[in-house]
Design a protein around this motif. Sequence first.
Motif, mmCIF file in Angstrom:
data_model
loop_
_atom_site.group_PDB
_atom_site.id
_atom_site.type_symbol
_atom_site.label_atom_id
_atom_site.label_comp_id
_atom_site.label_asym_id
_atom_site.label_seq_id
_atom_site.Cartn_x
_atom_site.Cartn_y
_atom_site.Cartn_z
ATOM 1 N N VAL A 1 0.853 -1.188 0.000
ATOM 2 C CA VAL A 1 0.000 0.000 0.000
ATOM 3 C C VAL A 1 0.888 1.236 0.000
ATOM 4 N N SER A 2 0.325 2.366 -0.382
ATOM 5 C CA SER A 2 1.059 3.623 -0.402
ATOM 6 C C SER A 2 1.183 4.194 1.005
ATOM 7 N N ALA A 3 2.045 5.191 1.162
ATOM 8 C CA ALA A 3 2.197 5.853 2.453
ATOM 9 C C ALA A 3 0.901 6.520 2.890
ATOM 10 N N ASP A 4 0.182 7.120 1.939
ATOM 11 C CA ASP A 4 -1.098 7.747 2.282
ATOM 12 C C ASP A 4 -2.104 6.715 2.755
ATOM 13 N N ARG A 5 -2.144 5.564 2.083
ATOM 14 C CA ARG A 5 -3.061 4.507 2.496
ATOM 15 C C ARG A 5 -2.679 3.959 3.859
ATOM 16 N N LEU A 6 -1.394 3.824 4.113
ATOM 17 C CA LEU A 6 -0.928 3.372 5.426
ATOM 18 C C LEU A 6 -1.402 4.332 6.508
ATOM 19 N N ALA A 7 -1.244 5.636 6.277
ATOM 20 C CA ALA A 7 -1.661 6.631 7.266
ATOM 21 C C ALA A 7 -3.163 6.569 7.508
ATOM 22 N N ALA A 8 -3.949 6.373 6.449
ATOM 23 C CA ALA A 8 -5.397 6.306 6.600
ATOM 24 C C ALA A 8 -5.816 5.066 7.384
ATOM 25 N N LEU A 9 -5.203 3.926 7.068
ATOM 26 C CA LEU A 9 -5.511 2.699 7.797
ATOM 27 C C LEU A 9 -5.122 2.816 9.264
ATOM 28 N N ASP A 10 -3.972 3.387 9.520
ATOM 29 C CA ASP A 10 -3.506 3.561 10.891
ATOM 30 C C ASP A 10 -4.486 4.430 11.679
ATOM 31 N N ALA A 11 -4.943 5.518 11.061
ATOM 32 C CA ALA A 11 -5.890 6.404 11.737
ATOM 33 C C ALA A 11 -7.206 5.688 12.029
ATOM 34 N N ASP A 12 -7.698 4.924 11.065
ATOM 35 C CA ASP A 12 -8.958 4.199 11.257
ATOM 36 C C ASP A 12 -8.828 3.137 12.346
ATOM 37 N N LEU A 13 -7.700 2.445 12.393
ATOM 38 C CA LEU A 13 -7.485 1.420 13.418
ATOM 39 C C LEU A 13 -7.384 2.050 14.805
ATOM 40 N N ARG A 14 -6.689 3.149 14.904
ATOM 41 C CA ARG A 14 -6.540 3.814 16.207
ATOM 42 C C ARG A 14 -7.871 4.374 16.707
ATOM 43 N N ALA A 15 -8.703 4.837 15.773
ATOM 44 C CA ALA A 15 -9.983 5.428 16.161
ATOM 45 C C ALA A 15 -11.078 4.387 16.357
ATOM 46 N N GLY A 16 -10.810 3.134 16.035
ATOM 47 C CA GLY A 16 -11.806 2.092 16.186
ATOM 48 C C GLY A 16 -12.785 2.005 15.040
ATOM 49 N N ARG A 17 -12.543 2.767 13.962
ATOM 50 C CA ARG A 17 -13.412 2.672 12.787
ATOM 51 C C ARG A 17 -13.124 1.413 11.980
ATOM 52 N N LEU A 18 -11.968 0.821 12.227
ATOM 53 C CA LEU A 18 -11.544 -0.409 11.565
ATOM 54 C C LEU A 18 -10.936 -1.310 12.619
ATOM 55 N N MET A 19 -11.290 -2.585 12.592
ATOM 56 C CA MET A 19 -10.805 -3.529 13.585
ATOM 57 C C MET A 19 -9.747 -4.450 12.966
ATOM 58 N N PRO A 20 -8.798 -4.931 13.772
ATOM 59 C CA PRO A 20 -7.766 -5.834 13.231
ATOM 60 C C PRO A 20 -8.329 -7.034 12.489
ATOM 61 N N HIS A 21 -9.457 -7.573 12.983
ATOM 62 C CA HIS A 21 -10.003 -8.755 12.304
ATOM 63 C C HIS A 21 -10.641 -8.429 10.966
ATOM 64 N N SER A 22 -10.686 -7.130 10.597
ATOM 65 C CA SER A 22 -11.177 -6.762 9.277
ATOM 66 C C SER A 22 -10.264 -7.303 8.182
ATOM 67 N N PHE A 23 -9.026 -7.647 8.542
ATOM 68 C CA PHE A 23 -8.061 -8.129 7.559
ATOM 69 C C PHE A 23 -8.045 -9.648 7.451
ATOM 70 N N LEU A 24 -8.966 -10.288 8.173
ATOM 71 C CA LEU A 24 -9.132 -11.729 8.101
ATOM 72 C C LEU A 24 -9.991 -12.052 6.879
ATOM 73 N N GLN A 25 -9.508 -12.946 6.028
ATOM 74 C CA GLN A 25 -10.195 -13.275 4.794
ATOM 75 C C GLN A 25 -11.208 -14.388 5.004
ATOM 76 N N ALA A 26 -12.347 -14.265 4.324
ATOM 77 C CA ALA A 26 -13.367 -15.301 4.400
ATOM 78 C C ALA A 26 -12.888 -16.542 3.674
ATOM 79 N N ASP A 27 -13.194 -17.714 4.220
ATOM 80 C CA ASP A 27 -12.806 -18.980 3.582
ATOM 81 C C ASP A 27 -13.608 -19.215 2.302
#
Length: 249
Positions: free
Chosen positions: A223-249
């Motif tokens: 991912v780009s640096a901008d995308r990294l910053a956006a993901l980091d902000a969303d994870l810290r704010a609770g708008r995105l959860m770590p398990h969001s990166f778990l893929q469906a079987d």
Amino acid sequence: MAARPDVRLLDAGDSAVTLEFGSQITPALVARVAAAEQALDAARARGLLPGVVETVPTFRSLTVLYDPLVTRRAVLDAQLHALLADAGQAAPAQARHWRLPVCYGGDFGADLDAVAAATGLSPEAVVQQHAATPFTVYMLGFMPGFPFMGQLPDALSVPRRREPRVRVPAGSVAITGPLSCIYPWESPGGWNLLGRCPVPLFDAAAANPVLLAPGDHIQFEPVSADRLAALDADLRAGRLMPHSFLQAD
């Protein structure tokens, strides 16, 4: 039946014994350790191995902790030899699949150019090969949530840095030898830094504090640096959860 001659039983204090299966880090040895642990777990479930408290797997060995007031080392050794003689391949686990974002190079991957020079590849080729590799979490160690992952292609195999860093930022994705890792905390470290992953790997407040587990499958997504910053902000704010990166079987 006798245990396989290439398995060594080593003293590990007065209440533990280590089963050593080899001296290298290979998928085959990791599988043998898993098979041995499964055999011991099954035996304990059947009420066998009284006194065995816990097993601790590594890449190439399995340490068995026992209560010396319940069993004796000579008795346990005989039981372990019998179990090892009958142990087959580990049954396939229900592996989880993760797709984890990584921003490679620049301020986040200080060793990318050095790895490229050492391997004779371009930085872009290093990133491509690392991101294309399907990794498996072999074990957790060093610090809470730290995943040792393999198997890195031989073309990317480089030794540790001669001088470890005093501070490696949390989330750093790094390689050495046949392995890759993600540093869950800021810490000292001597692995070669390729990039940064924003997904936290340890949360002391969670029911299960550790995100990854042995046997999990990991695919990295550049991912780009901008995308990294956006993901980091969303994870810290609770708008995105770590398990969001778990893929469906």
